[in-house]
Design a protein around this motif. Structure first.
Motif, PDB file in Angstrom:
ATOM      1  N   LYS A   1       0.809  -1.221   0.000  1.00  0.00           N
ATOM      2  CA  LYS A   1       0.000   0.000   0.000  1.00  0.00           C
ATOM      3  C   LYS A   1       0.842   1.272   0.000  1.00  0.00           C
ATOM      4  O   LYS A   1       0.296   2.379   0.016  1.00  0.00           O
ATOM      5  N   ALA A   2       2.143   1.116  -0.031  1.00  0.00           N
ATOM      6  CA  ALA A   2       3.023   2.288  -0.005  1.00  0.00           C
ATOM      7  C   ALA A   2       2.802   3.156  -1.239  1.00  0.00           C
ATOM      8  O   ALA A   2       2.558   2.652  -2.337  1.00  0.00           O
ATOM      9  N   GLU A   3       2.916   4.460  -1.054  1.00  0.00           N
ATOM     10  CA  GLU A   3       2.689   5.395  -2.157  1.00  0.00           C
ATOM     11  C   GLU A   3       3.669   5.188  -3.298  1.00  0.00           C
ATOM     12  O   GLU A   3       3.344   5.467  -4.466  1.00  0.00           O
ATOM     13  N   GLU A   4       4.847   4.667  -3.005  1.00  0.00           N
ATOM     14  CA  GLU A   4       5.841   4.463  -4.054  1.00  0.00           C
ATOM     15  C   GLU A   4       5.396   3.409  -5.063  1.00  0.00           C
ATOM     16  O   GLU A   4       5.967   3.304  -6.149  1.00  0.00           O
ATOM     17  N   ASN A   5       4.372   2.646  -4.724  1.00  0.00           N
ATOM     18  CA  ASN A   5       3.857   1.625  -5.632  1.00  0.00           C
ATOM     19  C   ASN A   5       2.793   2.156  -6.583  1.00  0.00           C
ATOM     20  O   ASN A   5       2.225   1.384  -7.372  1.00  0.00           O
ATOM     21  N   TYR A   6       2.530   3.458  -6.520  1.00  0.00           N
ATOM     22  CA  TYR A   6       1.451   4.039  -7.324  1.00  0.00           C
ATOM     23  C   TYR A   6       1.946   5.302  -8.029  1.00  0.00           C
ATOM     24  O   TYR A   6       2.941   5.915  -7.643  1.00  0.00           O
ATOM     25  N   VAL A   7       1.211   5.668  -9.066  1.00  0.00           N
ATOM     26  CA  VAL A   7       1.449   6.911  -9.769  1.00  0.00           C
ATOM     27  C   VAL A   7       0.088   7.531 -10.041  1.00  0.00           C
ATOM     28  O   VAL A   7      -0.921   6.825 -10.173  1.00  0.00           O
ATOM     29  N   TYR A   8       0.045   8.851 -10.085  1.00  0.00           N
ATOM     30  CA  TYR A   8      -1.219   9.544 -10.331  1.00  0.00           C
ATOM     31  C   TYR A   8      -1.195  10.108 -11.748  1.00  0.00           C
ATOM     32  O   TYR A   8      -0.240  10.777 -12.148  1.00  0.00           O
ATOM     33  N   TYR A   9      -2.253   9.830 -12.490  1.00  0.00           N
ATOM     34  CA  TYR A   9      -2.337  10.275 -13.880  1.00  0.00           C
ATOM     35  C   TYR A   9      -3.753  10.760 -14.146  1.00  0.00           C
ATOM     36  O   TYR A   9      -4.720   9.998 -13.990  1.00  0.00           O
ATOM     37  N   ASN A  10      -3.882  12.047 -14.512  1.00  0.00           N
ATOM     38  CA  ASN A  10      -5.198  12.644 -14.775  1.00  0.00           C
ATOM     39  C   ASN A  10      -6.194  12.375 -13.648  1.00  0.00           C
ATOM     40  O   ASN A  10      -7.355  12.050 -13.879  1.00  0.00           O
TER      41      ASN A  10
ATOM     42  N   SER B   1       3.722  18.962 -28.868  1.00  0.00           N
ATOM     43  CA  SER B   1       3.164  17.772 -28.233  1.00  0.00           C
ATOM     44  C   SER B   1       1.673  17.833 -28.495  1.00  0.00           C
ATOM     45  O   SER B   1       0.959  18.649 -27.917  1.00  0.00           O
ATOM     46  N   THR B   2       1.191  17.009 -29.410  1.00  0.00           N
ATOM     47  CA  THR B   2      -0.118  17.240 -30.007  1.00  0.00           C
ATOM     48  C   THR B   2      -1.266  16.515 -29.317  1.00  0.00           C
ATOM     49  O   THR B   2      -2.392  16.558 -29.796  1.00  0.00           O
ATOM     50  N   HIS B   3      -1.008  15.852 -28.204  1.00  0.00           N
ATOM     51  CA  HIS B   3      -2.101  15.205 -27.474  1.00  0.00           C
ATOM     52  C   HIS B   3      -3.028  16.269 -26.895  1.00  0.00           C
ATOM     53  O   HIS B   3      -2.579  17.322 -26.432  1.00  0.00           O
ATOM     54  N   SER B   4      -4.321  15.984 -26.883  1.00  0.00           N
ATOM     55  CA  SER B   4      -5.297  16.963 -26.403  1.00  0.00           C
ATOM     56  C   SER B   4      -5.105  17.321 -24.941  1.00  0.00           C
ATOM     57  O   SER B   4      -5.484  18.413 -24.506  1.00  0.00           O
ATOM     58  N   LYS B   5      -4.476  16.416 -24.175  1.00  0.00           N
ATOM     59  CA  LYS B   5      -4.242  16.717 -22.757  1.00  0.00           C
ATOM     60  C   LYS B   5      -3.193  17.813 -22.581  1.00  0.00           C
ATOM     61  O   LYS B   5      -3.126  18.450 -21.533  1.00  0.00           O
TER      62      LYS B   5
END
Length: 384
Positions: free
Chosen positions: A8-17, A280-284
């Motif tokens: 459950k450690a935060e290092e095991n996750y990434v936040y995307y959008n 960088s042509t992605h809409s995001k």
């Protein structure tokens, strides 16, 4: 599913959008786990339920052993690739390691069924070698040495039964890797939605072109651009590289690798952003299509304000094109394609070598819109 000592450690996750995504492990880490499991099974003559290994970056991973087969001379174990929340073609694939003890202390590593073979220069491995990249090769051998000690050796074969099928969903066919997937991973950890591995694959493909002596390259955003280049301009598929949304990155790579000429071929919906200096042509990342179109229409002169407002309110470039064509303002496309060339060359202007850039824009609905040179000339120069 692979786990870590503190899952459950935060290092095991990434936040995307705004989403929390679980990291996973590469085919290289998975193959390492399979190797360790097979060696422990062989040396202890008993199957292993789980195995703990370190990824290339030192991160600890705990895998379930999915399948085991052994006798006194050999052992084979399978580990399931767990890419976390990454949308990867190899996620869930079984990766096997088969080991056999040697009479000396040498450790050999080869690829079996479903692991690709290198057929072109320019990759991390030499032609004829299995597509087990240098970092996982080093990590697998180091883990094997730890299990074997200094005086024993083993022959290790990594295989992926579904690898040949899975490889069709990867970059391997374009990279000249035949017969299966690659065993990859510089860190050993998969970060969901990571663009770096995608860019790296494009760079590898471009490097293959340079290694074979190409000095010119056709760049397209995706399948539509590739189809137009092949069908309308008779450009061979093996001269084309898909750059996705990474226009600026790929242009810089053409300069770094020493290409002299580049032809950009793309749908207006993507390429209009480049004419406005958006690489960088992605809409995001950015979407100023309506603003760029309105600005260029205004530069034509004589375009009514009401029409400019109508274009600004359009939701898609398809609807813009329809309105522009009906109103007779097609000259705007030439302004846009010329600016694509100008912007791209300006991006590379202050470094060597100089790269000459031409561009073609089209619409899937209406075909060719404009080019920096007459299409017939570009077709003669770049086509078959």
């Amino acid at each position: 599913m692979a786990v870590t000592p503190n899952n459950k450690a935060e290092e095991n996750y990434v936040y995307y959008n705004g989403r929390k995504l679980r990291k996973g492990f590469t085919t290289g880490t998975t193959a390492t786990a399979a190797t360790v499991a097979a060696l422990r099974t062989l040396l202890n003559q008993e199957p292993q339920a789980t195995v703990t290994v370190q990824a290339a970056n030192g991160k600890v991973a705990i895998f379930d052993v999915e399948q085991t087969d052994f006798d006194a001379q050999t052992a084979s174990c399978a580990i399931k690739k767990d890419g976390g929340d990454d949308q990867d073609a190899t996620d869930g694939a079984l990766i096997f390691a088969t080991v056999k003890l040697r009479k000396d202390n040498e450790i050999t590593l080869d690829g079996g069924k479903g692991v690709g073979r290198v057929t072109q220069e320019g990759l991390a491995n030499q032609v004829g070698m299995p597509a087990i990249n240098p970092t996982p090769r080093r990590v697998i051998k180091a883990a094997a040495r730890k299990e074997l000690g200094p005086d024993r050796g083993a022959d290790i074969v990594i295989s992926v039964p579904e690898g040949e099928r899975i490889a069709k969903l990867t970059y391997n066919p374009k990279l000249g890797i035949v017969g299966g997937i690659s065993i990859l991973g510089t860190s050993g950890v998969v970060t969901p939605m990571s663009e770096e591995s995608w860019k790296h694959s494009i760079s590898i493909e471009m490097n293959i072109h340079r290694e074979r002596g190409d000095e010119s390259l056709v760049l397209v955003p995706g399948n539509y651009g590739e189809d137009f280049a092949i069908q309308e301009m008779a450009i061979p598929a093996d001269q084309i590289v898909q750059m996705s949304n990474f226009v600026g990155y790929v242009l810089h790579e053409t300069q770094r690798l020493g290409f002299k000429r580049v032809l950009l071929v793309g749908d207006l919906g993507k390429m209009i952003k480049v004419s406005g200096g958006i690489f960088s042509t992605h809409s995001k990342d950015a979407d100023a299509r309506a603003e760029i179109m309105v600005a260029n229409l205004a530069l034509l002169g004589g375009v009514p304000l009401e029409f400019l407002r109508e274009i600004y309110g359009s939701l898609t470039t398809i609807s813009m094109i329809k309105k522009i064509n009906e109103a007779g303002y097609q000259a705007v496309y030439q302004l846009i394609v010329d600016k694509i060339k100008q912007r791209a060359e300006k991006l590379l202007a202050h470094r060597e070598p100089q790269v000459t850039i031409e561009a073609v824009i089209f619409s899937r609905e209406t075909g060719l819109l404009a080019a920096t040179q007459p299409l017939a000339e570009l077709t003669r120069e770049w086509g078959q």
